[in-house]
Design a protein around this motif. Sequence first.
Motif, PDB file in Angstrom:
ATOM      1  N   UNK A  12       0.841  -1.214   0.000  1.00 33.53           N
ATOM      2  CA  UNK A  12       0.000   0.000   0.000  1.00 33.53           C
ATOM      3  C   UNK A  12       0.870   1.256   0.000  1.00 33.53           C
ATOM      4  N   UNK A  13       0.569   2.193  -0.886  1.00 30.74           N
ATOM      5  CA  UNK A  13       1.418   3.394  -1.016  1.00 30.74           C
ATOM      6  C   UNK A  13       0.583   4.654  -1.234  1.00 30.74           C
ATOM      7  N   UNK A  14       1.179   5.796  -0.886  1.00 30.71           N
ATOM      8  CA  UNK A  14       0.553   7.074  -1.247  1.00 30.71           C
ATOM      9  C   UNK A  14       0.713   7.312  -2.749  1.00 30.71           C
ATOM     10  N   UNK A  15       1.908   6.968  -3.250  1.00 34.26           N
ATOM     11  CA  UNK A  15       2.147   7.148  -4.690  1.00 34.26           C
ATOM     12  C   UNK A  15       2.882   5.934  -5.235  1.00 34.26           C
ATOM     13  N   UNK A  16       2.351   5.356  -6.319  1.00 36.02           N
ATOM     14  CA  UNK A  16       3.099   4.347  -7.083  1.00 36.02           C
ATOM     15  C   UNK A  16       3.455   4.973  -8.426  1.00 36.02           C
ATOM     16  N   UNK A  17       4.749   4.957  -8.748  1.00 39.40           N
ATOM     17  CA  UNK A  17       5.222   5.471 -10.040  1.00 39.40           C
ATOM     18  C   UNK A  17       5.563   4.270 -10.903  1.00 39.40           C
ATOM     19  N   UNK A  31       7.574  14.791  -5.714  1.00 41.15           N
ATOM     20  CA  UNK A  31       6.376  14.531  -4.896  1.00 41.15           C
ATOM     21  C   UNK A  31       6.775  14.388  -3.431  1.00 41.15           C
ATOM     22  N   UNK A  32       7.820  13.605  -3.201  1.00 38.99           N
ATOM     23  CA  UNK A  32       8.185  13.330  -1.809  1.00 38.99           C
ATOM     24  C   UNK A  32       8.796  14.558  -1.122  1.00 38.99           C
ATOM     25  N   UNK A  33       9.383  15.475  -1.897  1.00 37.18           N
ATOM     26  CA  UNK A  33       9.888  16.712  -1.277  1.00 37.18           C
ATOM     27  C   UNK A  33       8.741  17.531  -0.696  1.00 37.18           C
ATOM     28  N   UNK A  34       7.604  17.532  -1.394  1.00 34.14           N
ATOM     29  CA  UNK A  34       6.461  18.308  -0.897  1.00 34.14           C
ATOM     30  C   UNK A  34       5.650  17.539   0.127  1.00 34.14           C
ATOM     31  N   UNK A  35       5.701  16.202   0.062  1.00 32.97           N
ATOM     32  CA  UNK A  35       4.979  15.354   1.028  1.00 32.97           C
ATOM     33  C   UNK A  35       5.963  14.377   1.670  1.00 32.97           C
ATOM     34  N   UNK A  36       6.827  14.883   2.539  1.00 30.83           N
ATOM     35  CA  UNK A  36       7.941  14.068   3.046  1.00 30.83           C
ATOM     36  C   UNK A  36       7.514  12.811   3.799  1.00 30.83           C
ATOM     37  N   UNK A  37       6.298  12.810   4.312  1.00 31.61           N
ATOM     38  CA  UNK A  37       5.897  11.621   5.085  1.00 31.61           C
ATOM     39  C   UNK A  37       5.252  10.547   4.205  1.00 31.61           C
ATOM     40  N   UNK A  38       5.087  10.845   2.924  1.00 30.25           N
ATOM     41  CA  UNK A  38       4.349   9.896   2.080  1.00 30.25           C
ATOM     42  C   UNK A  38       5.203   8.667   1.737  1.00 30.25           C
ATOM     43  N   UNK A  39       4.495   7.561   1.495  1.00 27.81           N
ATOM     44  CA  UNK A  39       5.163   6.307   1.087  1.00 27.81           C
ATOM     45  C   UNK A  39       5.143   6.256  -0.440  1.00 27.81           C
ATOM     46  N   UNK A  40       6.327   6.230  -1.025  1.00 27.24           N
ATOM     47  CA  UNK A  40       6.404   6.274  -2.494  1.00 27.24           C
ATOM     48  C   UNK A  40       7.150   5.035  -3.008  1.00 27.24           C
ATOM     49  N   UNK A 369       4.353  16.068 -10.638  1.00 26.36           N
ATOM     50  CA  UNK A 369       4.137  15.989  -9.185  1.00 26.36           C
ATOM     51  C   UNK A 369       3.145  17.069  -8.733  1.00 26.36           C
ATOM     52  N   UNK A 370       3.136  18.208  -9.433  1.00 25.45           N
ATOM     53  CA  UNK A 370       2.139  19.246  -9.103  1.00 25.45           C
ATOM     54  C   UNK A 370       0.745  18.721  -9.430  1.00 25.45           C
ATOM     55  N   UNK A 371       0.605  18.075 -10.602  1.00 27.53           N
ATOM     56  CA  UNK A 371      -0.700  17.483 -10.966  1.00 27.53           C
ATOM     57  C   UNK A 371      -1.146  16.467  -9.919  1.00 27.53           C
ATOM     58  N   UNK A 372      -0.196  15.661  -9.463  1.00 28.75           N
ATOM     59  CA  UNK A 372      -0.526  14.634  -8.458  1.00 28.75           C
ATOM     60  C   UNK A 372      -1.009  15.272  -7.178  1.00 28.75           C
ATOM     61  N   UNK A 373      -0.302  16.323  -6.748  1.00 28.73           N
ATOM     62  CA  UNK A 373      -0.652  16.946  -5.464  1.00 28.73           C
ATOM     63  C   UNK A 373      -1.974  17.692  -5.555  1.00 28.73           C
ATOM     64  N   UNK A 374      -2.283  18.203  -6.769  1.00 29.82           N
ATOM     65  CA  UNK A 374      -3.561  18.885  -6.936  1.00 29.82           C
ATOM     66  C   UNK A 374      -4.727  17.908  -7.009  1.00 29.82           C
ATOM     67  N   UNK A 375      -4.386  16.619  -7.174  1.00 34.59           N
ATOM     68  CA  UNK A 375      -5.442  15.611  -7.368  1.00 34.59           C
ATOM     69  C   UNK A 375      -6.189  15.294  -6.104  1.00 34.59           C
ATOM     70  N   UNK A 376      -5.566  15.465  -4.944  1.00 35.55           N
ATOM     71  CA  UNK A 376      -6.294  15.183  -3.695  1.00 35.55           C
ATOM     72  C   UNK A 376      -5.678  15.929  -2.525  1.00 35.55           C
TER      73      UNK A 376
END
Length: 376
Positions: A12-17, A31-40, A369-376
């Motif tokens: 389970x991840x916050x982001x799968x690339x 993405x991870x720079x803006x959301x440092x706690x996320x699991x990527x 990554x901006x598109x991703x962060x704007x998504x939710x």
Amino acid sequence: MFSYWEKKNFLKYDLVVVGAGFVGLSTAIHFSRKRPKSKVLILERGVFPSGASTKNAGFACFGSLTELLDDFWQMTPDEVLALVQRRHQGLQKIRKEFGDKSIAYRPSKGFELLEESQISALDRMDEINQFLKPIFKKPVFTSLKKKKNFGFSDQIKAIVQNDFEGELDPAKYIQALWSEAGKRGIKILTGTEVESVDHTSGIVLAKNHLASDLIEFEANQVAICINAFSKNLLPDLDLEPGRGLVMTSKELDSSIPWKGTFHMDKGYVYFRKVGNRLLLGGARNIDVEVEKTLENHVNPTIKAHLTHLAEDIIFPGKKIVWELEWTGVMAFGSKKTPIIQRIGPKSVIGVRLGGMGVAIGWQVGKELSVLLRNGN
Ligand SMILES: Cc1cc2nc3c(=O)[nH]c(=O)nc-3n(C[C@H](O)[C@H](O)[C@H](O)COP(=O)(O)OP(=O)(O)OC[C@H]3O[C@@H](n4cnc5c(N)ncnc54)[C@H](O)[C@@H]3O)c2cc1C
């Protein structure tokens, strides 16, 4: 068959690339720079990136004179300027971000060899320099004095120098991205090929040669960064593959009398010196339909053409023995700009980097990554 522990921690991840080339790695890092706690997590089908990012020629370029003139046939002047700006800024950014040493960047200048049929490009050089002035402030292209022809064949009638071009080692650039991804705790699983992405649920199904069943990952967001291979997951995209061949010679017995990055034939052919070897590649245009493929094979017609250029134009009369040859696959479409867009509630795509992904990959990752962060 997964254990309780594997299920609990690995799926389970916050982001799968999907795809670990320049764009996939850059997207994950931004993405991870803006959301440092996320699991990527990044899923890559190859052992190394296996598309274009470590198969390319390492030109840190933004377009030769004849290539830019050619672009005016398909694009508006504003579009051409924006494209050059994106490439130039992209190069500045990776140099600043990673440092010239870590990516083996050298500001060695670019050169374009013109034959008789292309010599008229010189008549438009001043106009193009003027056109590019808002970006570079100084003239980009200058014509070299005739006597300084580096020993090329007499078929070369003029050489255009580009003071703003350079070269780097693309695998070192990938290593710099790996190192940054590692610092941020981003996981990269190689040998894992994604079979499908559910754009609504974020379920990613992947296969690995050891797993008898498909592996199901669950992601809050999915970024598809598989460039030439995109049609395997999204068949309707405006994109087609374009294979490129690169060869390096054995060490030459006499010292190569030039350095820099060299272009011919509207950018389709390119060469540089690596050690005291000739690196030569391109010429996809010689057999363009056959090269619209994802298969990694050497096209004998293209190899013969490049060998002719090496032995008759670059080193006239010299026998060149090839030591290594490899292919990689790029992605092209009706436009030269990349596709950066949302596909579904849980997925975005960043692909179609054309032949200058070294310059724009990092920036495409940032925009995705901006598109991703704007998504939710
Ligand atoms: C021969 C050649 C020479 C080039 N020379 C230059 C140059 O000198 N300068 C320059 O700027 N650009 C050059 N390019 C272009 C540049 O290399 C590309 O634009 C850039 O690498 C594209 O990066 P990417 O991350 O979009 O794609 P890629 O590097 O292709 O990465 C996509 C990744 O996705 C993986 N993948 C695909 N499908 C799946 C799947 N289903 N599941 C998991 N993983 C998957 C692939 O294995 C690949 O590693 C060249 C390209 C080639 C082929």
